[in-house]
Motif scaffolding. Structure first.
Motif, PDB file in Angstrom:
ATOM      1  N   VAL A  72       0.841  -1.201   0.000  1.00  0.00           N
ATOM      2  CA  VAL A  72       0.000   0.000   0.000  1.00  0.00           C
ATOM      3  C   VAL A  72       0.875   1.250   0.000  1.00  0.00           C
ATOM      4  O   VAL A  72       0.633   2.196  -0.753  1.00  0.00           O
ATOM      5  N   ARG A  73       1.908   1.271   0.817  1.00  0.00           N
ATOM      6  CA  ARG A  73       2.793   2.440   0.870  1.00  0.00           C
ATOM      7  C   ARG A  73       3.516   2.649  -0.460  1.00  0.00           C
ATOM      8  O   ARG A  73       3.694   3.783  -0.903  1.00  0.00           O
ATOM      9  N   GLN A  76       1.019   4.150  -2.828  1.00  0.00           N
ATOM     10  CA  GLN A  76       0.778   5.549  -2.488  1.00  0.00           C
ATOM     11  C   GLN A  76       1.941   6.437  -2.937  1.00  0.00           C
ATOM     12  O   GLN A  76       1.723   7.543  -3.429  1.00  0.00           O
ATOM     13  N   ARG A 103      -6.760   4.827  -7.686  1.00  0.00           N
ATOM     14  CA  ARG A 103      -7.744   4.260  -6.776  1.00  0.00           C
ATOM     15  C   ARG A 103      -8.549   3.152  -7.437  1.00  0.00           C
ATOM     16  O   ARG A 103      -9.766   3.130  -7.358  1.00  0.00           O
ATOM     17  N   PHE A 107      -6.460  -1.732  -5.421  1.00  0.00           N
ATOM     18  CA  PHE A 107      -5.757  -0.902  -4.452  1.00  0.00           C
ATOM     19  C   PHE A 107      -6.652  -0.599  -3.257  1.00  0.00           C
ATOM     20  O   PHE A 107      -6.219  -0.692  -2.105  1.00  0.00           O
ATOM     21  N   LEU A 108      -7.901  -0.241  -3.526  1.00  0.00           N
ATOM     22  CA  LEU A 108      -8.828   0.065  -2.431  1.00  0.00           C
ATOM     23  C   LEU A 108      -9.055  -1.142  -1.534  1.00  0.00           C
ATOM     24  O   LEU A 108      -9.123  -1.011  -0.318  1.00  0.00           O
ATOM     25  N   LYS A 110      -6.925  -3.584  -1.001  1.00  0.00           N
ATOM     26  CA  LYS A 110      -5.709  -3.760  -0.199  1.00  0.00           C
ATOM     27  C   LYS A 110      -5.667  -2.753   0.936  1.00  0.00           C
ATOM     28  O   LYS A 110      -5.317  -3.094   2.066  1.00  0.00           O
ATOM     29  N   GLN A 111      -6.037  -1.532   0.630  1.00  0.00           N
ATOM     30  CA  GLN A 111      -6.025  -0.486   1.640  1.00  0.00           C
ATOM     31  C   GLN A 111      -7.030  -0.795   2.756  1.00  0.00           C
ATOM     32  O   GLN A 111      -6.708  -0.651   3.941  1.00  0.00           O
ATOM     33  N   GLN A 112      -8.216  -1.253   2.393  1.00  0.00           N
ATOM     34  CA  GLN A 112      -9.232  -1.599   3.385  1.00  0.00           C
ATOM     35  C   GLN A 112      -8.806  -2.809   4.206  1.00  0.00           C
ATOM     36  O   GLN A 112      -9.008  -2.838   5.424  1.00  0.00           O
ATOM     37  N   CYS A 114      -5.773  -3.710   4.836  1.00  0.00           N
ATOM     38  CA  CYS A 114      -4.677  -3.252   5.681  1.00  0.00           C
ATOM     39  C   CYS A 114      -5.242  -2.559   6.928  1.00  0.00           C
ATOM     40  O   CYS A 114      -4.791  -2.807   8.051  1.00  0.00           O
ATOM     41  N   GLU A 115      -6.222  -1.704   6.743  1.00  0.00           N
ATOM     42  CA  GLU A 115      -6.839  -0.992   7.876  1.00  0.00           C
ATOM     43  C   GLU A 115      -7.561  -1.977   8.799  1.00  0.00           C
ATOM     44  O   GLU A 115      -7.481  -1.860  10.021  1.00  0.00           O
TER      45      GLU A 115
END
Length: 142
Positions: A72-73, A76, A103, A107-108, A110-112, A114-115
């Motif tokens: 994710v980083r 970004q 976006r 990617f979204l 993975k980001q979700q 991760c959170e």
């Protein structure tokens, strides 16, 4: 209508209220909160065996979280670089809407994820720490 016959008219919301009753404005009504699955699945620890199980889950999930966080980083960082490069281009050279700000759905997701893992790991770690603190505090000293 005093005759007792229905008028065919539907009363307004204000007419249908009981005296003294207050309504909650639309959009301000409290919404039910969904409890995350890990809160239900990982309650307070009751035994050393259960603690070891939580520790194993934590270590497994931490590995996934660390890998995902790196991805994710990286994405970004690339997005920031792309946006910076686009900012240097003349406005007519390319449409800014063409770049979807990186976006995409993958990617979204993975980001979700991760959170979610971050919150789950925080929860499990807190449970382990609570158990360790309670075990330490309940130890009898002679």
């Amino acid at each position: 209508m005093p005759s007792g016959r229905p008028s065919g008219r539907v009363p307004t919301a204000e007419e249908g209220k009981k005296p003294g009753a207050r309504s909650i404005p639309p959009g301000l009504a409290p919404r039910p909160r969904a409890v995350p699955d890990y809160v239900v699945k990982y309650p307070a620890i009751r035994s050393p065996r259960q603690r070891e199980g939580y520790k194993g889950v934590f270590q497994d999930q931490l590995a996934e979280y660390t890998e995902l966080l790196g991805e994710v980083r990286t994405a970004q960082r690339r997005l920031r670089e792309t946006e910076a490069a686009m900012g240097r281009l003349p406005r007519h050279a390319t449409s800014r809407t063409r770049v979807s700000r990186g976006r995409d759905s993958a990617f979204l997701e993975k980001q979700q994820r991760c959170e979610y893992l971050k919150k789950k790991l925080t929860h499990i770690k807190a449970r382990i720490q609570e158990y360790d603190r309670d075990a330490r505090d309940s130890a009898v000293y002679f």
